[in-house]
Design a protein around this motif. Sequence first.
Motif, PDB file in Angstrom:
ATOM      1  N   PRO A 214       0.357  19.316   7.698  1.00 50.74           N
ATOM      2  CA  PRO A 214       0.915  19.298   6.339  1.00 50.74           C
ATOM      3  C   PRO A 214      -0.088  18.920   5.258  1.00 50.74           C
ATOM      4  CG  PRO A 214       2.435  18.299   7.876  1.00 50.74           C
ATOM      5  CD  PRO A 214       1.170  18.526   8.637  1.00 50.74           C
ATOM      6  N   SER A 215      -1.065  18.077   5.589  1.00 44.43           N
ATOM      7  CA  SER A 215      -2.035  17.664   4.575  1.00 44.43           C
ATOM      8  C   SER A 215      -2.946  18.807   4.133  1.00 44.43           C
ATOM      9  CB  SER A 215      -2.883  16.494   5.071  1.00 44.43           C
ATOM     10  OG  SER A 215      -3.669  16.882   6.179  1.00 44.43           O
TER      11      SER A 215
ATOM     12  N   ALA B  71      -1.068   7.985   1.888  1.00 44.10           N
ATOM     13  CA  ALA B  71      -0.282   7.441   3.000  1.00 44.10           C
ATOM     14  C   ALA B  71       0.833   8.399   3.392  1.00 44.10           C
ATOM     15  CB  ALA B  71       0.294   6.082   2.606  1.00 44.10           C
ATOM     16  N   PHE B  72       1.443   9.041   2.398  1.00 49.97           N
ATOM     17  CA  PHE B  72       2.531   9.988   2.690  1.00 49.97           C
ATOM     18  C   PHE B  72       2.016  11.192   3.458  1.00 49.97           C
ATOM     19  CE2 PHE B  72       5.332  13.553   1.120  1.00 49.97           C
ATOM     20  CZ  PHE B  72       6.429  13.195   1.870  1.00 49.97           C
ATOM     21  N   LEU B  73       0.917  11.779   3.005  1.00 51.69           N
ATOM     22  CA  LEU B  73       0.365  12.941   3.701  1.00 51.69           C
ATOM     23  C   LEU B  73      -0.104  12.563   5.107  1.00 51.69           C
ATOM     24  CD1 LEU B  73      -1.664  14.776   0.899  1.00 51.69           C
ATOM     25  CD2 LEU B  73       0.627  15.292   1.757  1.00 51.69           C
ATOM     26  N   THR B  74      -0.671  11.386   5.249  1.00 53.96           N
ATOM     27  CA  THR B  74      -1.106  10.923   6.569  1.00 53.96           C
ATOM     28  C   THR B  74       0.078  10.774   7.509  1.00 53.96           C
ATOM     29  OG1 THR B  74      -3.027   9.768   5.623  1.00 53.96           O
ATOM     30  CG2 THR B  74      -2.280   9.064   7.815  1.00 53.96           C
ATOM     31  N   ASP B  75       1.175  10.230   6.984  1.00 57.02           N
ATOM     32  CA  ASP B  75       2.364  10.057   7.827  1.00 57.02           C
ATOM     33  C   ASP B  75       2.965  11.409   8.185  1.00 57.02           C
ATOM     34  OD1 ASP B  75       4.093   8.539   9.299  1.00 57.02           O
ATOM     35  OD2 ASP B  75       5.376   7.976   7.629  1.00 57.02           O
TER      36      ASP B  75
ATOM     37  N   ALA C 221       3.465  12.601  12.023  1.00 61.37           N
ATOM     38  CA  ALA C 221       4.773  13.051  12.510  1.00 61.37           C
ATOM     39  C   ALA C 221       4.699  14.493  12.991  1.00 61.37           C
ATOM     40  CB  ALA C 221       5.820  12.899  11.405  1.00 61.37           C
ATOM     41  N   TRP C 222       3.890  15.310  12.325  1.00 58.80           N
ATOM     42  CA  TRP C 222       3.683  16.696  12.760  1.00 58.80           C
ATOM     43  C   TRP C 222       3.072  16.731  14.158  1.00 58.80           C
ATOM     44  CZ3 TRP C 222       5.142  21.450  11.512  1.00 58.80           C
ATOM     45  CH2 TRP C 222       4.363  22.554  11.856  1.00 58.80           C
ATOM     46  N   ALA C 223       2.108  15.851  14.390  1.00 57.07           N
ATOM     47  CA  ALA C 223       1.478  15.783  15.710  1.00 57.07           C
ATOM     48  C   ALA C 223       2.484  15.328  16.766  1.00 57.07           C
ATOM     49  CB  ALA C 223       0.279  14.839  15.668  1.00 57.07           C
ATOM     50  N   ARG C 224       3.285  14.324  16.431  1.00 56.65           N
ATOM     51  CA  ARG C 224       4.283  13.834  17.390  1.00 56.65           C
ATOM     52  C   ARG C 224       5.341  14.886  17.695  1.00 56.65           C
ATOM     53  NH1 ARG C 224       3.579   9.038  14.396  1.00 56.65           N
ATOM     54  NH2 ARG C 224       5.359   9.515  13.045  1.00 56.65           N
ATOM     55  N   SER C 225       5.557  15.795  16.752  1.00 58.80           N
ATOM     56  CA  SER C 225       6.594  16.824  16.910  1.00 58.80           C
ATOM     57  C   SER C 225       6.079  18.071  17.596  1.00 58.80           C
ATOM     58  CB  SER C 225       7.159  17.190  15.529  1.00 58.80           C
ATOM     59  OG  SER C 225       7.709  16.062  14.886  1.00 58.80           O
ATOM     60  N   ALA C 226       4.853  18.040  18.075  1.00 56.29           N
ATOM     61  CA  ALA C 226       4.253  19.231  18.694  1.00 56.29           C
ATOM     62  C   ALA C 226       5.109  19.831  19.807  1.00 56.29           C
ATOM     63  CB  ALA C 226       2.858  18.890  19.204  1.00 56.29           C
ATOM     64  N   PRO C 227       5.782  19.027  20.654  1.00 50.28           N
ATOM     65  CA  PRO C 227       6.601  19.637  21.709  1.00 50.28           C
ATOM     66  C   PRO C 227       7.691  20.563  21.169  1.00 50.28           C
ATOM     67  CG  PRO C 227       6.211  17.324  22.207  1.00 50.28           C
ATOM     68  CD  PRO C 227       5.699  17.555  20.816  1.00 50.28           C
TER      69      PRO C 227
END
Length: 265
Positions: free
Chosen positions: A181-182, A204-208, A212-218
């Motif tokens: 997203p960033s 901080a928002f873009l980093t989060d 979250a995008w990485a955690r949602s990879a599955p």
Amino acid sequence: MARQRPVGTITRGTTNPNRLRRCDRWIAGPQGWRLRRATTPPVVVDLGYGASPITAVELHDRLRRVRPDVEVVGIEIDPDRVAAGRPLERAGLTFRLGGFEVPLDGGTRPTVVRAFNVLRQYAEGDVADAWALVQARLAPDGLLVDGTCDEIGRRASWVAVDASGPLSLTISLRMGGLEQPSDVAERLPKSLIHRNVPGEPVHAFLTDLDDAWARSAPQSSWGARQRFLAMCDDVRRRWPLLDGPSRWRLGEVTVDWSAVAPTTR
């Protein structure tokens, strides 16, 4: 009385068909109530539309589905660009010379002023004054949309500003081929683009979002849309998001301005 000189400077004028479709979709969707509530035909301004009048034409096409009597006015500081738009005028669509003073006939106040890829070419310190000029012209429930996007509208972001001040930041991304997203960082509005550094809320928002995008990879096994939905559902636990799944499905997420506003310095 002498005509007031337009306020602003001529931009590069780069534009393309469908470049602003993401913002138009948001104006016609979550902000459509502003058009419907108007007791007279609402006026929407495409401020600084650039070398081609196509974005004003598209805006009129999209918004008259929400309010058939909407009046779109394309305003440009360059007389040649105004002349280029005049042959395309029709009922509900006109073009005129002007700038941030938003010159309209008879003291008419616009319901929406969309200024895309305009302030990007100004200094950060000029933003507040430009906003204030437009804010003073808005109708009750009126909105300024100050945004930036890439050349073909795949990545876009905008700040919504009403008479009281900035309300929200929206990020809208083409999900196909999205790495993180960033990626939108270089298309943040002028009020935020230089604040994307550690210690600033927007960073901080873009980093989060990225985390979250990485955690949602599955979730990508079911497509990028499902991954984006999962990302937003994760992020909303920590950030004051102002929208929900119906907008997230479009690759769009809106956060309250207070959460990402620049720090004072």
